[in-house]
Design a protein around this motif. Structure first.
Motif, mmCIF file in Angstrom:
data_model
loop_
_atom_site.group_PDB
_atom_site.id
_atom_site.type_symbol
_atom_site.label_atom_id
_atom_site.label_comp_id
_atom_site.label_asym_id
_atom_site.label_seq_id
_atom_site.Cartn_x
_atom_site.Cartn_y
_atom_site.Cartn_z
ATOM 1 N N ILE A 47 -1.831 10.557 -0.349
ATOM 2 C CA ILE A 47 -2.159 11.594 0.618
ATOM 3 C C ILE A 47 -2.832 10.833 1.763
ATOM 4 C CG2 ILE A 47 -2.191 13.653 -0.856
ATOM 5 C CD1 ILE A 47 -5.072 13.202 -1.514
ATOM 6 N N PRO A 48 -3.037 11.441 2.923
ATOM 7 C CA PRO A 48 -3.423 10.595 4.066
ATOM 8 C C PRO A 48 -4.618 9.670 3.829
ATOM 9 C CG PRO A 48 -2.815 12.762 4.841
ATOM 10 C CD PRO A 48 -2.786 12.832 3.331
ATOM 11 N N GLY A 49 -5.609 10.078 3.062
ATOM 12 C CA GLY A 49 -6.791 9.234 2.900
ATOM 13 C C GLY A 49 -6.949 8.595 1.537
ATOM 14 N N THR A 50 -5.880 8.532 0.755
ATOM 15 C CA THR A 50 -5.979 8.024 -0.619
ATOM 16 C C THR A 50 -4.709 7.290 -1.007
ATOM 17 O OG1 THR A 50 -7.334 9.933 -1.198
ATOM 18 C CG2 THR A 50 -6.417 8.687 -3.025
ATOM 19 N N GLY A 51 -4.868 6.130 -1.614
ATOM 20 C CA GLY A 51 -3.673 5.407 -1.993
ATOM 21 C C GLY A 51 -3.888 4.381 -3.069
ATOM 22 N N ILE A 52 -2.800 3.687 -3.351
ATOM 23 C CA ILE A 52 -2.796 2.633 -4.350
ATOM 24 C C ILE A 52 -2.459 1.331 -3.636
ATOM 25 C CG2 ILE A 52 -0.349 2.886 -4.906
ATOM 26 C CD1 ILE A 52 -0.941 2.438 -7.800
ATOM 27 N N THR A 53 -2.933 0.216 -4.163
ATOM 28 C CA THR A 53 -2.555 -1.071 -3.598
ATOM 29 C C THR A 53 -2.208 -2.049 -4.722
ATOM 30 O OG1 THR A 53 -3.275 -2.895 -2.171
ATOM 31 C CG2 THR A 53 -4.999 -1.748 -3.366
ATOM 32 N N SER A 84 -2.216 10.004 -8.088
ATOM 33 C CA SER A 84 -3.267 10.545 -8.965
ATOM 34 C C SER A 84 -3.154 10.059 -10.405
ATOM 35 C CB SER A 84 -3.330 12.084 -8.948
ATOM 36 O OG SER A 84 -2.409 12.646 -9.882
ATOM 37 N N GLY A 85 -2.075 9.385 -10.739
ATOM 38 C CA GLY A 85 -1.927 8.894 -12.110
ATOM 39 C C GLY A 85 -1.606 9.976 -13.122
ATOM 40 N N LYS A 92 0.098 5.256 0.610
ATOM 41 C CA LYS A 92 -0.842 6.351 0.828
ATOM 42 C C LYS A 92 -0.261 7.584 0.148
ATOM 43 C CE LYS A 92 -3.524 3.864 3.281
ATOM 44 N NZ LYS A 92 -3.148 3.324 4.590
ATOM 45 N N MET A 114 -2.369 16.500 -6.720
ATOM 46 C CA MET A 114 -2.184 16.259 -5.291
ATOM 47 C C MET A 114 -1.154 17.147 -4.606
ATOM 48 S SD MET A 114 -2.721 12.184 -4.917
ATOM 49 C CE MET A 114 -4.378 11.482 -5.011
ATOM 50 N N TYR A 149 0.844 -1.194 0.000
ATOM 51 C CA TYR A 149 0.000 0.000 0.000
ATOM 52 C C TYR A 149 0.874 1.236 0.000
ATOM 53 C CZ TYR A 149 -3.797 -3.077 1.364
ATOM 54 O OH TYR A 149 -4.719 -4.079 1.374
#
Lengths: 278, 278
Positions: free
Chosen positions: B10-16, B225-226, B8, B194, B6
């Motif tokens: 930004i604190p509330g958004t991430g990739i897995t 954010s890609g 993160k 971001m 994982y």
């Protein structure tokens, strides 16, 4: 409570968003609909666990689906939207004064109702008097229809479940018939990074039917891979050769993504995407 | 074992990303370095838990960092790369025959060693005889340096830890001094979705120093954010007005993202990004 939403875009890859609040969760006749308050992306609409939009990045998707064809067609009076129950596409369309009549055909009334209640920033355009809302199956709607449109926009969810038929050769043939002799079709066509087979098939079908077929793209952070593709298919107009640049430049409304540069840049495809639709 | 990585963003958004195998994990003098085999994106290099690259999408980042300035400068003989220990930037640079001399200054020898062992598809260019590898601090390297370069590429990690100083006004002033009178600087400048403050500061600094400063962008699926941004700053050449389009069109090497259309399209900024760097 620490609540995190996960969407697996492909089996081993996904996005995760922290959830502050679950506002709505319902199994409708067709699908599971959710509206969740995220930590970073505002409110989010999900269908069957997949992100349909977030308040923070939906502007890119909806602006690209609408202002591109509207800045090409010289006299776009009648527009048909298939899907788009959240209202975002219609919200952008009503900004164009020259559009006299917008028909939206959404299969799931619950998506519209949920959006009206929890996503007013998207659904606001639905009450515009130029908008005619029909609850029904877009596939059946275009089949054998005599009415003709200047522009048809396919604002579908992913090609699984009720939206699967919106990516078929037969459906595109019916759409072609519902377009006037200089009509334009625009459709969302998934991630060129993750769903290459869907894109290859879709563009092959479109090229069988339409004389002009072009792909364009935009980044949409919360969609799979963050990179999204769209199809511009038309009977007559080319999106660049017939681009009404003055119209786009002098637009009377505010945009956050679309502008006259973006219009041209979006069709300038990277090598791997050119190869996909060759 | 079900192993998921994982990040993160930004604190509330991430990739897995699902991990098949951990190939390398080391705390170097400067940072935690990891090389993981992912399910979908090939091998991945992480630094301090952040994705630096994956084998599947690194081509976009590295092609955009190199072929853009190399297709503008008319006589790019001497190139300096700061950072870029994985070798991806150098791999693209050596494709340009006209480049006689590439100096790469990477602070962390362990990044180079790990990449040489586990990412041969990236590090292959490092053994090219035109490449001079220096282990050291890029900030110290450019300070008071008499040698001048045609192109300088800042292939840094994020502006935390050892790379923080690579986003400062003072550093950019030293870079300016190390460029010939028609030199070009290109830098990765983070996600415009971001990290808007980083971008605002970076472009403000660059505009204080360079007569020509332009932002360009590309999608990089595994980056926050890609959507990724880059700075093109130069003493003389404009990336579009001085674009050597024939050179780009007739390139002798294969690319998967970059082409002459992409070159122009990448500078056609969406409204919210224009506003960021206004």
């Amino acid at each position: 409570m620490d609540l995190w939403f996960y969407e697996k875009h492909i089996p081993g890859t996904g996005i995760t968003l922290k959830i502050k609040n679950v506002l709505y969760f319902k199994k409708s006749r067709y699908q599971h609909i959710g509206i969740l308050e995220t930590e970073d992306f505002g409110r989010m609409l999900t269908i069957d666990g997949m992100v349909m939009l977030t308040e923070r990045d939906e502007f890119i998707y909806h602006e690209m689906l609408t202002h591109i064809p509207l800045s090409v067609h010289p006299d776009p009076e009648k527009v048909l939207v298939i899907g788009g129950g959240d209202g975002g596409t219609v919200r952008e369309l009503v900004k164009h004064r020259e559009v006299k009549n917008i028909t939206m055909v959404e299969i799931d009334r619950d998506v519209i109702d949920a959006s009206r209640k929890y996503l007013p920033g998207l659904s606001s355009g639905l009450k515009n008097p130029r908008v005619h809302l029909l609850i029904g199956d877009g596939i059946k709607y275009v089949k054998g229809k005599k009415e003709k449109f200047d522009i048809i926009i396919l604002d579908s969810s992913d090609p699984v479940g009720p939206a699967e038929g919106l990516f078929s050769l037969n459906f595109f043939k019916h759409v072609f018939t519902c377009l006037k002799e200089d009509g334009i079709l625009v459709a969302q066509t998934e991630s060129p990074f993750m769903y290459q087979n869907v894109i290859r098939d879709t563009f092959r079908y479109l090229k069988e039917i339409f004389p002009v077929v072009r792909m364009y793209f935009a980044p949409v952070p919360t969609y799979p891979s963050g990179l999204w593709s769209f199809a511009f298919a038309s009977k007559k107009y080319d999106p660049i050769l017939n681009f009404r640049i003055e119209q786009a430049r002098n637009r009377k409304f505010r945009t956050r993504y679309y502008n006259e540069d973006v219009h041209r840049g979006a069709f300038m495809l990277p090598e791997f995407m050119k190869n996909l639709v060759r």
